[in-house]
Design a protein around this motif. Structure first.
Motif, short mmCIF file in Angstrom:
data_model
loop_
_atom_site.label_atom_id
_atom_site.label_comp_id
_atom_site.label_asym_id
_atom_site.label_seq_id
_atom_site.Cartn_x
_atom_site.Cartn_y
_atom_site.Cartn_z
N THR A 29 1.49 -1.35 0.22
CA THR A 29 0.07 0.42 0.04
C THR A 29 0.58 1.18 0.28
OG1 THR A 29 -0.33 -0.49 2.18
CG2 THR A 29 -1.92 -1.01 1.52
N LEU A 30 1.08 2.13 -1.09
CA LEU A 30 2.14 2.99 -1.56
C LEU A 30 1.49 4.78 -1.06
CD1 LEU A 30 3.92 2.30 -4.52
CD2 LEU A 30 4.19 1.81 -2.21
N SER A 31 2.08 5.34 -0.69
CA SER A 31 1.47 6.82 -0.37
C SER A 31 3.21 7.59 -1.08
CB SER A 31 0.95 7.33 0.57
OG SER A 31 1.79 7.55 1.26
N ALA A 32 2.39 8.84 -1.37
CA ALA A 32 4.19 9.11 -1.33
C ALA A 32 4.63 9.69 -0.64
CB ALA A 32 3.13 11.16 -2.08
N HIS A 33 4.21 9.65 0.25
CA HIS A 33 5.19 10.10 1.92
C HIS A 33 5.62 9.14 2.14
CE1 HIS A 33 3.63 13.99 3.12
NE2 HIS A 33 2.20 14.11 2.98
#
Lengths: 262, 262, 262
Positions: free
Chosen positions: C66-70
């Motif tokens: 599960t990715l996000s920019a942060h």
């Protein structure tokens, strides 16, 4: 009457890829539930990829249990794609009446035309604009209290509306069903309700939404009844529930479904 | 001596709504633990709603296990509301000594007057400003090493301080208790310690914090003892532990609590 | 031939502190798996502390589920520290071919010199630049299809590459092994594959990466075989699997490992 076991077979044969944007509490359980039923879950929520993935998935679940501004943006983007592409998507408006942020998120997502809306009585009443008495994620209203709200919400939104409780109520605004499967331990295990939203989406990937919602509820509740036979408390119930979801076959569901048209 | 079983009955009768801002690792387990004990958990952490929800909840748990800048803002906002409204809130300073971000978060939250502070020996020593030797979320110091720090921290902060370990130590700065319930498997299952913070908050919703912390520890540890009787490893222990939390009644707790005043 | 049981003993004696930046779905299971095997997991991912903690930990796992920019920023910062300090780190490129964000994250992390890359066939093929047919986090390609990609990726990157499947394939570009341990239920339980990445990191903390990856796979697969003997479905399998990881000793692993050099 629909043969509910056939609905289960149809869902499993499709093994649909379902994108779930769900709360942190439920992610693991929901993925396990969906694997146990025979679907292929993907938990993809980042703003940068949620909409791109929604274009790949066969169905989508959006659950507002744990919100943030970024996630709301992802939810809207993914739901918009699903709506544009005519893919089924399920809205689970967890505790929608509890805070201003949730009320706004509920309104915004409702405008993106969910295929199925699934909630407890307090959530459905709140989303329909009625006064409701939720306690966090728990309902303080009865299913019967919410039948009117469910009918009104279905007619206004075009969605199938499912109110969960001891006896569930599902309606598309014209036809309505009651599902009496289930066990009293189920609300005492977190994330089972959330997981149900994903199972509805898996059924709806290849079946009409009213039939999908009813079949998913009967199947889920029957697994609860089977789990209750062998469990000693909420820990062993959760384990037996996953086993039951996996072991129930079409014949078992057809024989065990307690569905009546209202 | 307090009748610890009566404390359990009191907590269950209240079925308090407890807001938990806790780490991602523990959210699901903590919610299940709190449902099993008879409380009503709500995992609400977004900046836009954490404070609003804290005004609704009867008690609050703040656990810094997985931090981010946004979450720290939510934690401070919710704790401020709880402090203003005189609602009990529990601080769980996970690995507070490990990084600069955690040390700062610990100091800032301490200034917001937690009702109960619960940690392992290394965490309590670090929060009290003493040298500590934590290894990630695990303690490398003994409970006995931390008793002085616990007393000093309780007196300086006004909080009840609970040091967890093989024999727990709880103090409000004047009265102190030791709780010998528990099982050696418990630290080998992630999120049980975090979940304990929520159980303390549930007890503290309607009971004095010193009594609440001690009762929660005895109850939690007794459930571990019961789980150990039937489990074959950490997997089956976790399942049996939830079952035991649910099945223990007031009489069982009164008979099984191993509490002594220090 | 290496004595795989000795590898297990070596890992347990080190009880390494392993930092895991992993997806939300797997955090709890991965922490429990790592505690069950005898390692010390720490789930630290915030941008403000991920790199600082990487300097403390003995090994690192990065999983892009599960990715996000942060999070991508945290992953790069932590991997850079590990690479600078010569600490082993494991890359698990979950669904790396599925979206543009994942493809970019995969390339960026690959440039930071992972010690071990672990994925299913579709993921390894996508990371190696070949056409792959992943379905969310599931592989639609066979291990045999990915052997060439694994060899090429190992030679180009300097990493040990492990392709998981019914028979796993592990190579450092010159020597290669096949591991036939495992059970067909394992891919139907979410987060087991993610947890395996953490177990590889724990083995690699004090052992050469090729040996670490093979030993971890044999141990993990053997636990699955033992779990299958007593389980009735995915729920009870997951419980028995944790018990088995904890109970397997060096002799059991040496006797049960199904490893052949290719």
């Amino acid at each position: 009457m629909t043969d509910w076991g056939t609905c289960l077979t149809t869902m499993r044969q499709g093994a649909p890829l379902v994108q779930n944007i769900t709360n942190y509490v439920s992610m693991n359980v929901m993925a396990n539930v969906m694997l146990a039923v025979g679907a292929s879950p993907a938990m993809v929520h980042a703003e940068q990829e949620a909409a791109e993935f929604a274009a790949i998935a066969q169905a989508l679940t959006i659950n507002i249990g744990t919100l943030s501004a970024h996630w709301i943006a992802s939810m809207k983007a993914a739901a918009s794609i699903a709506a544009q592409q005519g893919k089924p998507w399920v809205l689970d408006p967890v505790a929608v009446g509890a805070t201003a942020m949730r009320r706004q998120a509920g309104r915004d997502l409702l405008a993106l035309k969910p295929t199925i809306i699934k909630g407890n009585a307090s959530e459905i009443m709140a989303l329909a604009g009625e006064a409701a008495r939720g306690k966090g994620a728990d309902s303080a209203d009865s299913v019967a209290d919410a039948e009117g709200a469910a009918l009104a919400l279905a007619r206004a939104s075009g969605a199938v509306v499912a109110v969960t409780g001891p006896v569930d109520f599902v309606t598309d605004g014209s036809r309505s069903f009651r599902i009496a499967n289930g066990d009293a331990t189920m609300p005492r295990i977190t994330a089972l309700g959330c997981s149900l939203g994903g199972v509805m989406a898996a059924f709806a990937a290849t079946q009409p939404p009213l039939q999908a919602a009813v079949a998913a509820l009967a199947y889920f509740g029957l697994a609860g009844e089977i789990a209750a036979e062998t469990s000693q408390g909420p820990g062993s119930f959760a384990v037996a529930f996953l086993d039951a979801l996996h072991s129930i076959d079409a014949g078992t569901l057809s024989a065990g479904a307690k569905v009546t048209e209202a």
